[in-house]
Design a protein around this motif. Sequence first.
Motif, short mmCIF file in Angstrom:
data_model
loop_
_atom_site.label_atom_id
_atom_site.label_comp_id
_atom_site.label_asym_id
_atom_site.label_seq_id
_atom_site.Cartn_x
_atom_site.Cartn_y
_atom_site.Cartn_z
N ARG A 1 23.34 50.33 45.16
CA ARG A 1 23.75 49.13 45.89
C ARG A 1 23.72 49.39 47.39
NH1 ARG A 1 23.02 45.41 41.94
NH2 ARG A 1 24.70 45.31 40.41
N GLU A 2 23.47 48.31 48.14
CA GLU A 2 23.42 48.39 49.59
C GLU A 2 24.38 47.37 50.19
OE1 GLU A 2 18.92 49.55 50.74
OE2 GLU A 2 19.11 47.58 49.80
N GLY A 3 24.61 47.46 51.50
CA GLY A 3 25.44 46.48 52.18
C GLY A 3 26.75 47.06 52.65
N GLY A 4 27.49 46.26 53.43
CA GLY A 4 28.66 46.71 54.16
C GLY A 4 29.65 47.56 53.41
N PHE A 5 30.11 47.07 52.25
CA PHE A 5 31.15 47.77 51.51
C PHE A 5 30.63 48.48 50.26
CE2 PHE A 5 33.57 44.88 54.12
CZ PHE A 5 34.70 45.62 54.48
N SER A 6 29.31 48.69 50.19
CA SER A 6 28.74 49.25 48.96
C SER A 6 29.26 50.66 48.67
CB SER A 6 27.21 49.26 49.04
OG SER A 6 26.75 50.03 50.14
N GLN A 7 29.55 51.43 49.70
CA GLN A 7 30.07 52.79 49.46
C GLN A 7 31.51 52.74 48.96
OE1 GLN A 7 27.83 56.03 51.99
NE2 GLN A 7 28.93 54.67 53.37
N MET A 8 32.24 51.73 49.38
CA MET A 8 33.61 51.54 48.89
C MET A 8 33.59 51.08 47.43
SD MET A 8 36.86 51.56 49.58
CE MET A 8 38.44 50.81 49.19
N PHE A 9 32.72 50.12 47.11
CA PHE A 9 32.69 49.57 45.75
C PHE A 9 32.08 50.57 44.77
CE2 PHE A 9 32.25 45.29 48.05
CZ PHE A 9 33.62 45.15 48.13
N GLY A 10 31.03 51.28 45.19
CA GLY A 10 30.42 52.30 44.34
C GLY A 10 29.64 51.74 43.16
N LYS B 1 40.42 55.12 46.54
CA LYS B 1 39.46 55.93 45.76
C LYS B 1 38.14 55.19 45.61
CE LYS B 1 41.50 59.50 42.92
NZ LYS B 1 42.78 59.66 43.60
N GLY B 2 38.17 53.89 45.87
CA GLY B 2 36.97 53.08 45.75
C GLY B 2 36.98 52.26 44.47
N GLY B 3 35.91 51.47 44.32
CA GLY B 3 35.87 50.49 43.24
C GLY B 3 36.24 49.12 43.79
N GLY B 4 36.08 48.11 42.95
CA GLY B 4 36.44 46.76 43.35
C GLY B 4 37.94 46.55 43.34
N GLY B 5 38.35 45.41 43.89
CA GLY B 5 39.76 45.10 44.01
C GLY B 5 40.29 44.24 42.88
N PHE B 6 41.56 43.94 42.98
CA PHE B 6 42.23 43.00 42.08
C PHE B 6 42.55 41.75 42.90
CE2 PHE B 6 44.57 46.13 38.97
CZ PHE B 6 43.36 46.75 38.69
N GLU B 7 42.04 40.59 42.47
CA GLU B 7 42.51 39.34 43.06
C GLU B 7 43.61 38.81 42.13
OE1 GLU B 7 40.74 35.67 45.47
OE2 GLU B 7 40.10 35.67 43.38
N ILE B 8 44.84 39.02 42.54
CA ILE B 8 46.00 38.69 41.72
C ILE B 8 46.40 37.26 42.06
CG2 ILE B 8 48.33 39.47 41.09
CD1 ILE B 8 47.43 42.20 42.51
N TRP B 9 46.37 36.39 41.07
CA TRP B 9 46.27 34.94 41.30
C TRP B 9 47.33 34.20 40.49
CZ3 TRP B 9 45.19 29.95 40.08
CH2 TRP B 9 44.38 29.20 40.94
N GLN B 10 48.11 33.36 41.16
CA GLN B 10 49.17 32.62 40.48
C GLN B 10 49.17 31.15 40.91
OE1 GLN B 10 53.18 33.87 41.37
NE2 GLN B 10 54.08 32.13 40.32
N TYR B 11 49.13 30.26 39.93
CA TYR B 11 49.36 28.83 40.22
C TYR B 11 50.79 28.64 40.72
CZ TYR B 11 45.16 26.83 38.06
OH TYR B 11 43.86 26.46 37.77
N THR B 12 50.95 27.79 41.74
CA THR B 12 52.29 27.43 42.21
C THR B 12 52.58 25.95 42.03
OG1 THR B 12 51.40 27.27 44.47
CG2 THR B 12 52.48 29.34 43.84
N SER B 13 51.55 25.16 41.68
CA SER B 13 51.75 23.73 41.46
C SER B 13 51.82 23.38 39.97
CB SER B 13 50.63 22.92 42.11
OG SER B 13 49.37 23.29 41.57
N ARG B 14 51.65 24.37 39.11
CA ARG B 14 51.74 24.18 37.67
C ARG B 14 52.06 25.53 37.04
NH1 ARG B 14 46.94 25.84 35.11
NH2 ARG B 14 47.31 24.53 33.29
N THR B 15 52.47 25.49 35.78
CA THR B 15 52.76 26.73 35.06
C THR B 15 51.48 27.25 34.42
OG1 THR B 15 55.00 25.99 34.58
CG2 THR B 15 54.13 27.78 33.23
N PRO B 16 51.03 28.46 34.77
CA PRO B 16 49.80 28.99 34.17
C PRO B 16 49.97 29.17 32.67
CG PRO B 16 50.94 30.70 35.42
CD PRO B 16 51.66 29.41 35.71
#
Length: 353
Positions: free
Chosen positions: A220-229, A65-80
């Motif tokens: 906004r302009e640029g490659g993914f600007s229509q996706m991000f909206g 549908k568009g919009g920005g993404g989720f960068e889902i992020w987890q430490y693996t060398s320590r407990t967040p």
Amino acid sequence: MEKVISGIQQIGIGIPDVYKATDWYRKHFGMDIKVFEDAATAELMLPYTGGKPHDRTAILTLNMKGGGGFEIWQYTSRTPQPADFDLMMGDLGINCGKIKTIDVAKTFEEMSKAGLDIVTPLEKNPAGDDTFFVKDLYGNIWQVVKGVEFFKKKTPSTTGGVVGAVIGSTVIEKSRALYSDVLGYDEVVYDESGTFADFSGLPGGNESYRRVLLRHSKRREGGFSQMFGPTEIELIEVKEREPRKIYKDRYWGDLGFIHLCFDIQGMDALEKDLESNGFPFTVDSANSFDMGEAAGRFTYVEDPDGTLIEFVETHKVPIMKKIGWYIDMTKRDPRKNLPNWMIGALRFSRMKG
């Protein structure tokens, strides 16, 4: 090359189980396009990771549908680690992520039926638009707002991706030196002070706030600007208590919203603009980083209250990984949109439930 801001690429979310979270966001928020999954050592974020590199796994997902993404992020060398205090609205950092929907009332009904933890009633924001706030499986708060534009309307979910964030500020005018003067959020949708019905149910939501909703008047302009909206930033200032830093005595990547990331081209021009406004890079990958399935240059700045804003100059992005189709963004006009059919091919990376 001059700076080109294409939009909000993603919001970073520190969580304890990257795969469980990815599946939950796919099921309940429609974030079902996996752009990349990368396990590596975060070697360049030393100012924010106790001076030591740490291992992590990151998954970037999008919604067609568009919009920005989720960068889902987890430490693996320590407990967040969680904050050692109860977070309140107006605390310094990203309070809430904003996701868009075709129909706010319909999404409210769907999420209610699905048993999600909806923390506010369906209410009007100060601009008179429907909105509500919902917690994810780890207690992060998301605001659901009506979308202005959509990349694809027929997707499995009524919701789209990220359209902004609610950010705590001590002095909103100082914060606008970054968000308005550099990042282009020059349009004030509202600037209101008091108590607000749409905050009722949020932690500290019955207190008095100044709220300033900002949008960008220039497309906004640029490659993914229509996706991000189109996107928006809401700066909030709590009136009757001292706000606390959400990441005080914690690392970037610990639990919660860790950064807001903008997709840009012309990093050197952006650097000059940021420095002239008092926001020097605190982290700079300098050359192209490689995340296995994507590559580029990334940098970070802090807003006046220490909230981390990331910039990514994408050099390589996967469109159809199965056949090895990647786009080299360095060979394109930085202001030109990628063709819709090309971005639409990301649907072949859809995760099935």
